[in-house]
Design an enzyme around this catalytic site. Structure first.
Site, short mmCIF file in Angstrom:
data_model
loop_
_atom_site.label_atom_id
_atom_site.label_comp_id
_atom_site.label_asym_id
_atom_site.label_seq_id
_atom_site.Cartn_x
_atom_site.Cartn_y
_atom_site.Cartn_z
N CYS A 14 -3.25 -4.65 4.11
CA CYS A 14 -2.19 -5.52 4.64
C CYS A 14 -2.22 -6.96 4.14
O CYS A 14 -1.39 -7.76 4.54
CB CYS A 14 -2.22 -5.49 6.17
SG CYS A 14 -1.90 -3.85 6.85
N HIS A 46 -2.21 -11.84 11.22
CA HIS A 46 -1.77 -10.49 10.89
C HIS A 46 -1.49 -9.70 12.17
O HIS A 46 -2.24 -9.76 13.13
CB HIS A 46 -2.83 -9.78 10.06
CG HIS A 46 -2.55 -8.31 9.87
ND1 HIS A 46 -1.35 -7.85 9.35
CD2 HIS A 46 -3.28 -7.21 10.17
CE1 HIS A 46 -1.38 -6.52 9.33
NE2 HIS A 46 -2.54 -6.11 9.82
N GLU A 77 0.84 -1.20 0.00
CA GLU A 77 0.00 0.00 0.00
C GLU A 77 0.87 1.25 0.00
O GLU A 77 0.40 2.35 0.27
CB GLU A 77 -0.98 0.01 1.16
CG GLU A 77 -0.42 -0.10 2.54
CD GLU A 77 -1.53 -0.14 3.58
OE1 GLU A 77 -1.85 0.94 4.12
OE2 GLU A 77 -2.07 -1.22 3.85
#
Length: 349
Positions: free
Chosen positions: A113, A237, A81
């Protein structure tokens, strides 16, 4: 046709800034932030580093670790990103830098992400169909956080590259299956021209991270008819240390299962590289036959879950490139002024 990771490589800049240094500048409670986020410091890119240079370094490490010829790569997909160009692919830069031939497909991925794991899934499909020999999937970011914003305490820099293939003799980890869950949940965004992202406050946790990670993870466990206890390791994550620890408990995974891959306290959130970094750190320690469960999350929002089985080849390639732990050692600490310079938070008139 089975697909799997035939090699992997990571890159983490040596520069670090401590949470307490950022808190000192903004007058925040450093102890409360550090314990609440479970993040003590984060990586900072050098002045000449961006998502492309980080992706190149990670890809080179993957090729070196596996002793593989870049000419075999048929696809390069870079998830980020913070691509350096709004219109110009990062992936073509990576392909040429590592010595791949022009006879390949290349594209950049974006999904907050989880762009890196989306790239892995795309490579899996191309490899399984027989269209390519090896696919290079990368998650790399020099993530942004506005000065004084909560994101500034965790937004870090780093990247991981996975080479995806199908030859049993080459795989270090077989991908047993993957499962995804996605909805239109506006928990995080950055519009065109905006230098820093915004986050939707109350949407970040429950309807964002926890809903999507649990749904993807439970979907894969059901599809495989497996139980958390059947896995040796788990990775989720890591936007901070609190979220993956909590979601692991919700799903029935133990602290011992997530510990090897929980690198965020010393690294920060590397965004597209976050879950991949945890998997890489786990592969650095895993033994043949071990099973790894992993789930990436991307705001906006979606999650990709994977089940891996480590093969005997891990012993041959593990130490052929720097491990994640080795890259976390011997950091260079900087103050906020140098950090602001590195991150280009200060602009020349």
């Amino acid at each position: 046709m089975n697909t799997g990771i035939v090699s992997y490589g990571a890159y983490i800049p040596r520069y670090r800034i401590k949470v307490e240094e950022i808190a000192r500048v903004w007058g925040d409670d450093a102890d409360s932030l550090s314990s609440g986020l479970m993040v003590h410091e984060k990586s900072v890119p050098d002045i000449d580093e961006d998502a492309a240079t980080i992706a190149v370094e990670a890809a080179r490490a993957a090729l070196i670790r596996g002793g593989l010829d870049a000419g075999r790569i048929g696809a390069v997909y870079t998830g980020s990103e913070s691509h350096p160009y709004a219109v110009k692919p990062t992936s073509t830069i990576v392909a040429e830098a590592v010595g791949a031939t022009p006879d390949l497909t290349a594209a950049d991925f974006e999904f907050a992400c989880k762009a890196g794991t989306a790239a892995v899934q795309a490579c899996m499909g191309l490899v399984a169909s027989g269209n390519i020999d090896l696919g290079l999937a990368i998650g790399a970011d020099v993530s942004q956080g506005a000065p004084g914003d909560a994101l500034e305490y965790t937004a870090a820099a780093g990247g991981v590259a996975f080479l995806i293939g199908s030859k049993d003799s080459e795989m270090v980890a077989v991908i047993e299956d993957t499962y995804s869950f996605s909805t239109d949940t506006p928990d995080f965004w950055r519009r065109e021209g905006m230098p820093y992202p915004e986050h939707g406050g109350r949407f970040t946790g429950e309807p964002g991270y926890f809903k999507h990670v649990t749904k993807a993870a439970e979907g894969l466990l059901k599809r495989l008819d497996t139980d958390p206890k059947e896995y040796d390791y788990a990775v989720f994550h890591q936007p901070n240390g609190k979220f993956p620890t909590r979601v692991a408990k919700m799903l029935g995974f133990s602290k011992e299962q997530i510990k090897p891959g929980l690198v965020v306290p010393r690294l920060g959130n590397t965004y597209s590289g976050s879950c991949l970094m945890g998997i890489a750190a786990t592969l650095d320690q895993a033994e043949p036959g071990d099973r790894i469960f992993a789930t990436a999350f991307g705001s906006g929002a979606g999650a990709d879950a994977f089940s891996f089985r480590v093969t005997d080849r891990i012993e041959e390639v593990r130490n052929q490139a720097q491990t994640v732990e080795e890259m976390l050692e011997d950091p260079i600490y900087i103050d906020y002024a140098i950090y602001a310079k590195h991150k280009e938070k200060l602009k020349r008139a």
